[in-house]
Design a protein around this motif. Structure first.
Motif, short mmCIF file in Angstrom:
data_model
loop_
_atom_site.label_atom_id
_atom_site.label_comp_id
_atom_site.label_asym_id
_atom_site.label_seq_id
_atom_site.Cartn_x
_atom_site.Cartn_y
_atom_site.Cartn_z
N GLY A 170 0.91 -1.17 -0.05
CA GLY A 170 -0.53 -0.36 -0.05
C GLY A 170 0.95 1.62 0.36
O GLY A 170 -0.16 2.21 0.13
N PHE A 171 1.93 0.78 -0.32
CA PHE A 171 2.43 2.58 0.18
C PHE A 171 3.31 3.47 -1.85
O PHE A 171 3.25 4.40 -1.44
CB PHE A 171 4.82 2.15 0.77
CG PHE A 171 4.27 1.37 1.35
CD1 PHE A 171 4.27 2.78 2.80
CD2 PHE A 171 4.50 0.04 1.92
CE1 PHE A 171 3.87 1.84 3.87
CE2 PHE A 171 4.91 -0.12 2.93
CZ PHE A 171 4.36 0.47 4.21
N ILE A 172 2.31 2.62 -3.08
CA ILE A 172 3.04 2.93 -3.94
C ILE A 172 1.61 2.82 -4.47
O ILE A 172 0.71 0.98 -4.40
CB ILE A 172 3.53 2.26 -4.99
CG1 ILE A 172 5.38 2.75 -4.37
CG2 ILE A 172 3.49 2.14 -6.52
CD1 ILE A 172 5.80 1.69 -5.06
N ASP A 173 1.20 3.39 -5.83
CA ASP A 173 -0.79 3.08 -5.82
C ASP A 173 -0.45 2.74 -7.35
O ASP A 173 0.47 3.67 -8.23
CB ASP A 173 -1.92 4.74 -5.42
CG ASP A 173 -2.13 4.96 -4.30
OD1 ASP A 173 -1.66 3.17 -3.74
OD2 ASP A 173 -1.84 5.65 -4.24
N PRO A 174 -1.21 2.40 -7.82
CA PRO A 174 -1.44 1.74 -9.34
C PRO A 174 -1.25 2.30 -9.68
O PRO A 174 -2.38 3.56 -10.26
CB PRO A 174 -2.43 0.26 -9.73
CG PRO A 174 -2.77 -0.01 -8.25
CD PRO A 174 -2.47 1.33 -7.07
N MET A 175 -1.15 2.51 -11.15
CA MET A 175 -1.61 3.21 -11.70
C MET A 175 -2.50 2.83 -13.37
O MET A 175 -3.12 3.57 -13.43
CB MET A 175 0.03 3.57 -13.24
CG MET A 175 -0.58 4.86 -14.20
SD MET A 175 1.97 4.62 -15.05
CE MET A 175 1.85 3.01 -15.89
N VAL B 171 -6.44 1.48 0.06
CA VAL B 171 -6.62 1.17 0.97
C VAL B 171 -5.61 1.30 1.75
O VAL B 171 -4.35 0.58 1.01
CB VAL B 171 -7.13 -0.36 1.14
CG1 VAL B 171 -6.75 -1.28 2.99
CG2 VAL B 171 -8.42 -0.44 0.76
N PRO B 172 -5.39 2.17 2.76
CA PRO B 172 -3.77 2.86 3.32
C PRO B 172 -3.44 1.29 3.81
O PRO B 172 -4.01 0.87 4.83
CB PRO B 172 -4.26 3.92 4.26
CG PRO B 172 -5.96 3.25 4.95
CD PRO B 172 -6.41 3.00 3.59
#
Ligand code: ADP
Ligand code: MG
Length: 352
Positions: free
Chosen positions: A53-58, A76-77
């Motif tokens: 959860g530290f990088i969000d998908p493109m 979700v964090p």
């Protein structure tokens, strides 16, 4: 059908618009251990960071136990994902002792103080850290910090472990002990794991399945035996172990239960499991697939005594090959030696 613990579909990841991982499809089943094996910079840490959860998908999506946790518009964090990540660079709280660090996730989970400390102390003992329970990170070596980080992740009782190069900082005997601890722990708790590593021995040792990652793309996913014995191409072959390549002529590809006839120089050998069309081919040879003493000619060019075994490099008319033999060195450099092939795998590409 049992829902996989982790599902990644069409997952694309980028840093500031620079794509790093492209359209990744990957499942980790309940209780399964999957390793991502790839060279430095291939995107392993990036994938683990996205799952944590530290990088969000493109683009694409991530599911944990069937629930959507991230796609291009939602995320979700990390604290609300039941994953326990052990980082490549240990991230311990500087003010907490080892036992406090490991007890902390248990306290947050509602376990009372006395029991949390006792469980944390027992866990540290199993990881060889019993005498260090009251030390802070600044008083621990890198390898010790890594093991405290591992103990903390175990104490969280997650659905999924994420291990980023978990034993990279450890000395050889400790690495083996920790790898064994990971395997045993997972078997006992049934917790699934996704391990990132550049170390083929680690990947083959800890994983039920291995995914080979090249520049952010999975080029092959299979059991350790599949990726070692039947790599999809020469790149995959080199990533998964020592790989020699020889030029041969497949005269008869053989069949189930009938070995192939393969011309190597002037000799024709019967080799099982080739299963390719007749014609000129490049064969992959692993060091343990070649035997010394055989009808093919060669000369010892180099020899390395490694303790339990000796590695030879043999110059042959078909190409240079590496051979591993149990025991001490018995052939001097410059010696003429015959060799044979117990097993081989046809490579599909022509790159060398
Ligand atoms: P691995 O863990 O397999 O060594 P990484 O996932 O760390 O690879 O990196 C994959 C690629 O993304 C590399 O080209 C790396 O330089 C780049 N990268 C990693 N972290 C960042 C970041 N924070 N910002 C920009 N680029 C990054
Ligand atoms: Mg990394």
């Amino acid at each position: 059908m049992i829902e996989p613990i982790l599902v990644a579909r069409g997952l694309s990841l980028a840093y500031g618009g620079t794509p790093v991982v492209a359209e990744l499809d990957l499942d980790v089943a309940e209780g399964e251990s999957v390793a991502l094996l790839g060279p430095s910079g291939s995107g392993k840490t990036t994938i683990l960071s996205a799952v944590a959860g530290f990088i969000d998908p493109m683009a694409g999506e991530l599911r944990l136990r069937g629930a959507l946790v991230a796609d291009a518009s939602r995320s979700v964090p990390p604290e609300r994902r039941r994953v326990g990540m052990v980082f490549q660079h240990y991230a311990l709280w500087p003010h907490m002792t080892a036992v406090e660090t490991v007890a902390y996730p248990m306290l947050r989970g509602g376990i009372d103080r006395g029991r949390a400390r006792a469980d944390a102390a027992a866990l540290l003992e199993r990881l060889g850290l019993a005498g260090l329970a009251d030390r802070r990170p600044s008083e621990l070596s890198g390898g010790e910090q890594q093991r405290v980080g591992l103990a903390r992740a175990i104490a969280r009782d997650p659905d999924l472990f994420l291990f980023d190069e978990p034993t990279a900082h450890l000395d050889t005997p400790l690495r083996a002990a920790l790898q064994q601890e990971l395997v045993t722990r997972r078997a006992a708790t049934g917790t699934a794991a996704l391990t990132a590593t550049h170390d083929v021995a680690e990947a083959l040792a800890v994983a039920d399945r291995v995914g080979l990652l090249r520049e952010g793309r999975l080029v092959q996913v299979g059991t350790p035996a599949e990726v070692y014995e039947r790599p999809v191409d020469l790149w995959a072959a080199r990533l998964t172990g020592p790989a020699s390549v020889i030029d041969v002529m497949v005269e008869d590809p053989g069949d189930v239960g009938r070995p192939a006839s393969v011309r190597i120089g002037h000799a024709v050998l019967a080799i099982p499991g080739i299963a390719t069309a007749p014609g000129p081919r490049r064969l992959l040879l692993r060091p343990d697939w070649v035997t010394l003493g055989g009808e093919l000619p060669g000369v010892v060019r180099e020899a390395w005594y490694r303790g339990p075994h000796t590695d030879y490099r043999i110059e042959t008319p078909a190409g240079s090959i590496d051979v591993r033999e149990a025991g001490a060195q018995r052939l001097a450099v410059g010696t003429a030696v015959g060799w044979g092939v117990r097993r081989a795998w046809p490579l599909v590409d022509t790159e060398r």
